[in-house]
Structure formats: structure tokens, C-alpha cells
Design a protein around this motif. Structure first.
Motif, PDB file in Angstrom:
ATOM      1  N   PHE A 157     -12.379   0.035  43.498  1.00  0.00           N
ATOM      2  CA  PHE A 157     -13.696   1.336  43.900  1.00  0.00           C
ATOM      3  C   PHE A 157     -12.378   2.390  43.891  1.00  0.00           C
ATOM      4  N   PRO A 158     -12.283   3.208  42.962  1.00  0.00           N
ATOM      5  CA  PRO A 158     -10.954   4.739  42.697  1.00  0.00           C
ATOM      6  C   PRO A 158     -11.476   5.482  43.305  1.00  0.00           C
ATOM      7  N   VAL A 159     -12.981   5.674  43.807  1.00  0.00           N
ATOM      8  CA  VAL A 159     -13.185   6.925  44.610  1.00  0.00           C
ATOM      9  C   VAL A 159     -13.978   6.695  46.256  1.00  0.00           C
ATOM     10  N   ARG A 160     -13.393   7.610  47.455  1.00  0.00           N
ATOM     11  CA  ARG A 160     -13.669   6.365  48.433  1.00  0.00           C
ATOM     12  C   ARG A 160     -14.777   7.549  48.625  1.00  0.00           C
ATOM     13  N   ILE A 161     -15.488   6.592  49.770  1.00  0.00           N
ATOM     14  CA  ILE A 161     -17.753   7.359  50.616  1.00  0.00           C
ATOM     15  C   ILE A 161     -16.858   7.013  51.754  1.00  0.00           C
ATOM     16  N   GLY A 207     -16.543   2.523  33.390  1.00  0.00           N
ATOM     17  CA  GLY A 207     -17.160   3.296  33.580  1.00  0.00           C
ATOM     18  C   GLY A 207     -16.131   3.751  34.561  1.00  0.00           C
ATOM     19  N   TYR A 208     -16.323   2.930  35.759  1.00  0.00           N
ATOM     20  CA  TYR A 208     -15.835   2.793  37.383  1.00  0.00           C
ATOM     21  C   TYR A 208     -14.760   3.117  36.805  1.00  0.00           C
ATOM     22  N   MET A 209     -13.624   2.873  36.491  1.00  0.00           N
ATOM     23  CA  MET A 209     -12.146   3.249  35.844  1.00  0.00           C
ATOM     24  C   MET A 209     -11.968   4.149  34.588  1.00  0.00           C
ATOM     25  N   GLN A 210     -12.777   5.141  34.161  1.00  0.00           N
ATOM     26  CA  GLN A 210     -12.719   5.621  33.183  1.00  0.00           C
ATOM     27  C   GLN A 210     -11.544   6.332  33.372  1.00  0.00           C
ATOM     28  N   ASP A 227     -19.478  -0.478  31.672  1.00  0.00           N
ATOM     29  CA  ASP A 227     -20.096  -0.669  32.924  1.00  0.00           C
ATOM     30  C   ASP A 227     -19.543  -2.845  33.741  1.00  0.00           C
ATOM     31  N   ASN A 228     -19.580  -3.035  32.510  1.00  0.00           N
ATOM     32  CA  ASN A 228     -19.029  -4.562  33.105  1.00  0.00           C
ATOM     33  C   ASN A 228     -18.108  -4.505  31.960  1.00  0.00           C
ATOM     34  N   ILE A 229     -17.229  -6.234  32.460  1.00  0.00           N
ATOM     35  CA  ILE A 229     -16.480  -6.699  31.539  1.00  0.00           C
ATOM     36  C   ILE A 229     -17.283  -7.305  30.316  1.00  0.00           C
ATOM     37  N   GLU A 230     -18.239  -8.142  30.750  1.00  0.00           N
ATOM     38  CA  GLU A 230     -18.806  -8.494  29.553  1.00  0.00           C
ATOM     39  C   GLU A 230     -18.821  -8.096  28.662  1.00  0.00           C
ATOM     40  N   ALA A 231     -19.762  -6.663  28.529  1.00  0.00           N
ATOM     41  CA  ALA A 231     -20.013  -5.208  28.235  1.00  0.00           C
ATOM     42  C   ALA A 231     -18.161  -5.408  26.734  1.00  0.00           C
ATOM     43  N   LEU A 232     -17.711  -5.120  27.789  1.00  0.00           N
ATOM     44  CA  LEU A 232     -16.024  -4.560  27.084  1.00  0.00           C
ATOM     45  C   LEU A 232     -15.818  -5.628  26.458  1.00  0.00           C
ATOM     46  N   ALA A 233     -16.064  -6.774  26.615  1.00  0.00           N
ATOM     47  CA  ALA A 233     -14.837  -7.673  25.834  1.00  0.00           C
ATOM     48  C   ALA A 233     -16.022  -7.600  24.623  1.00  0.00           C
ATOM     49  N   ILE A 234     -17.161  -7.583  24.473  1.00  0.00           N
ATOM     50  CA  ILE A 234     -18.178  -8.139  23.550  1.00  0.00           C
ATOM     51  C   ILE A 234     -18.034  -7.018  22.626  1.00  0.00           C
ATOM     52  N   LEU A 235     -17.499  -5.048  22.722  1.00  0.00           N
ATOM     53  CA  LEU A 235     -16.766  -4.119  21.753  1.00  0.00           C
ATOM     54  C   LEU A 235     -15.362  -4.149  21.159  1.00  0.00           C
ATOM     55  N   ILE A 236     -14.519  -5.355  22.188  1.00  0.00           N
ATOM     56  CA  ILE A 236     -13.215  -5.205  21.500  1.00  0.00           C
ATOM     57  C   ILE A 236     -13.470  -6.048  20.478  1.00  0.00           C
TER      58      ILE A 236
END
Length: 303
Positions: A157-161, A207-210, A227-236
Motif C-alpha cells: 500500500f504505497p499511498v496512505r488513505i 500498477g499499484y507499485m508502478q 494488477d496481480n502477480i500471475e499476470a506479471l509472470a505470464i508476460l515475463i
């Protein structure tokens, strides 16, 4: 003004289950009732409220405008009832009720995560607690904590709400990875030359740690966002992109030569995990779980 009775709460719970399941047919197993019974209950609820809540038929199931508003109000009401039940347990000096926990995806292989140990510790105490776990993006987790659908959540959570309390929990080790078909998979480049080659490659970021991902890699823009790790792994794995991936996640593909970790030198290659709760009074069930979570993480920091 509508006066609510026990039967109304039961009908609202039926309505919430139907919406969660996506229709009458899909809700039959969850409600342990036939479609005709469920339809009759919904007709009764619509009569009680004086509004049409949903459209159902050959075109499928969908909420009406009034149905959307009633569903949102139902979520708030059921959450308030649940909170009341937990607060009432304080008088009995026992911990019971339902604990709603949220986490981001792909943490199961992270041995640094204190969550499995904390859960085992919490459950072994004999609490009369039903645990509900939701997996979502950081933005979804924050939204659900704010509106009381989740008691706590763990993630990045890089941005505090405003309205949310953030407490550091642990760090996740990262690496920069490429797939077997990427031009850098067989490279022997290091240092500045490798940095230049990375800058010329397509980069995928979380996206949440861009901004963090871009800064670590020294590049100004991303070619893809997930927006999730599975999608990130697929592209890599596709070989078209480079990206930062948790080392515990990537290890399964490194062992099979589908990925390779590139030798970049950066001591800050890690993502912080926070545990978040809504600011305000804390029910005993949440307080007890957070104590076990803190003990298992060894973290006492506050934000």
C-alpha cells in the motif's frame, strides 16, 4: 419508514448471497434451497421493501438501480450486525464471531510471510471464530477495509488513505526476470551495459507499485501494467517483457529454465508488506488476531 424484523434480516442475507453468486440458480447450493423457494423469498423481500430489486429471466440476472442501492445498504447493515455481535462477546469474555481477512495474490510460497504461522497460532487458541479470506488488489483491499467488509488486509500500500491505519509487517525479496525467449536470457552483460540493455527493453510493472518499479529499474515508462502477480509472470514468461517478480514466486520457473534472474545490483529490491485496519475502535476478535500476527512477524512498527 420500513420497520426491520428478524425475517427481513434473513431475506436480506438471501439477497446478498444471490448477488454474490450471480443469480438464483448459482445461489441454490450456497443457500441450500431450490430455485422456487429462493424466488419466493425474493418476491417477499421486494414486497416488504416496495421496490424491484433485480431482473431475472432468459436475459440473465442483473440488479435494478434500486437493487444496487439496496445491496450496498444491505452490506453496511450486515456488517454492522456482525460488528455488534462481536462487541457483545466482550461481555462474555470470549472471542467468537467472523473474522474477514484480505490478502494480495501469490503469497502462498513466501516463507517470510507471517500469515500462515499467525493463523495457526490464532486457531490453536480454541477461539470460536469463522475465518473468511478475500484475495484482491491493494485498491480493492483498502476499499473493503474502509467500508467494513474486511477487518484487516495484508499487502502493498504505497499511498496512505485517510481513515486507514497502516502498520509495517515484513518485506518481500524481488528480482528482475526475463523469459527463456527474451534476448537477455543468455546475456553475460553486467553493470552499466546491462542497465542500458534493460532500458531498451519492454518493461512490465505492477500498477499499484508502478513508480517504485520504474525507479528501481531506472526507466521512465512502462510498456505494460498489471494488477496481480500471475499476470506479471505470464508476460515475463512470454519473453516479450522484463519485470520485477517476487523471488519466491519466480523460483518455480527458474528451476525449469523458463525464467532467469538478471544480475542487477540494487540492495533495495524488495517490496514492503503492511497490515491495514480501519481507524477507530477495534473489536476483540481483530485485536487478538493482530497480536498473533505481530508476534509471528516480529514487527512492532507503526505508521
Amino acid at each position: 419508514m420500513i420497520q426491520l424484523h428478524d425475517v427481513d434480516l434473513k431475506l436480506l442475507r438471501v439477497f446478498a448471497t444471490i448477488v454474490k453468486c450471480g443469480g438464483f440458480s448459482a445461489a441454490q447450493a450456497a443457500l441450500n434451497a431450490g430455485q422456487s423457494t429462493i424466488s419466493e423469498q425474493m418476491n417477499h423481500l421486494e414486497t416488504r421493501l416496495g421496490v424491484k430489486l433485480c431482473q431475472r429471466g432468459r436475459s440473465g440476472f442483473r440488479l435494478t438501480e434500486q437493487g444496487v442501492a439496496i445491496h450496498e445498504a444491505t452490506q453496511r447493515l450486515l456488517s454492522a450486525v456482525e460488528t455488534f455481535c462481536m462487541d457483545a462477546d466482550v461481555l462474555k469474555q470470549r472471542i467468537s464471531g467472523k473474522l474477514n481477512l484480505g490478502i494480495i495474490d501469490s503469497t502462498i510460497t513466501d516463507r517470510d510471510s507471517p500469515l500462515p504461522r499467525a493463523t495457526q497460532r490464532f486457531v490453536s487458541r480454541g477461539h470460536d471464530v469463522h475465518l473468511s479470506v478475500y484475495v484482491g488488489t491493494p485498491a480493492e483491499l483498502e476499499e473493503r477495509v474502509l467500508d467494513n467488509r474486511l477487518h484487516l488486509a495484508i499487502g502493498h500500500f504505497p499511498v496512505r488513505i485517510p481513515g486507514i491505519h497502516y502498520s509495517p509487517l515484513y518485506h518481500e525479496a524481488l528480482g528482475l526476470y526475463c523469459g527463456h525467449h527474451h534476448p537477455l536470457f543468455e546475456t553475460e552483460l553486467e553493470g552499466a551495459e546491462l542497465g542500458k540493455a534493460i532500458g531498451a527493453s519492454r518493461i512490465v510493472v505492477r500498477g499499484y507499485m508502478q513508480q517504485y518499479d520504474l525507479d528501481v529499474l531506472g526507466v521512465s515508462k512502462a510498456a505494460a501494467t498489471v494488477d496481480n502477480i500471475e499476470a506479471l509472470a505470464i508476460l515475463i514468461i512470454s519473453g516479450a517483457y522484463l519485470g520485477l517478480l517476487p523471488m519466491h514466486v519466480a523460483q518455480q520457473w527458474v528451476r525449469t529454465d523458463e525464467m532467469r534472474r538478471l544480475p542487477i545490483t540494487n540492495s533495495q529490491l524488495e517490496s514492503p508488506f503492511d497490515v491495514i485496519t480501519r481507524r477507530g475502535a477495534m473489536p476483540p476478535i481483530l485485536h487478538a488476531f493482530l497480536e498473533d500476527l505481530t508476534q509471528c512477524s516480529g514487527s512492532t512498527g507503526k505508521a
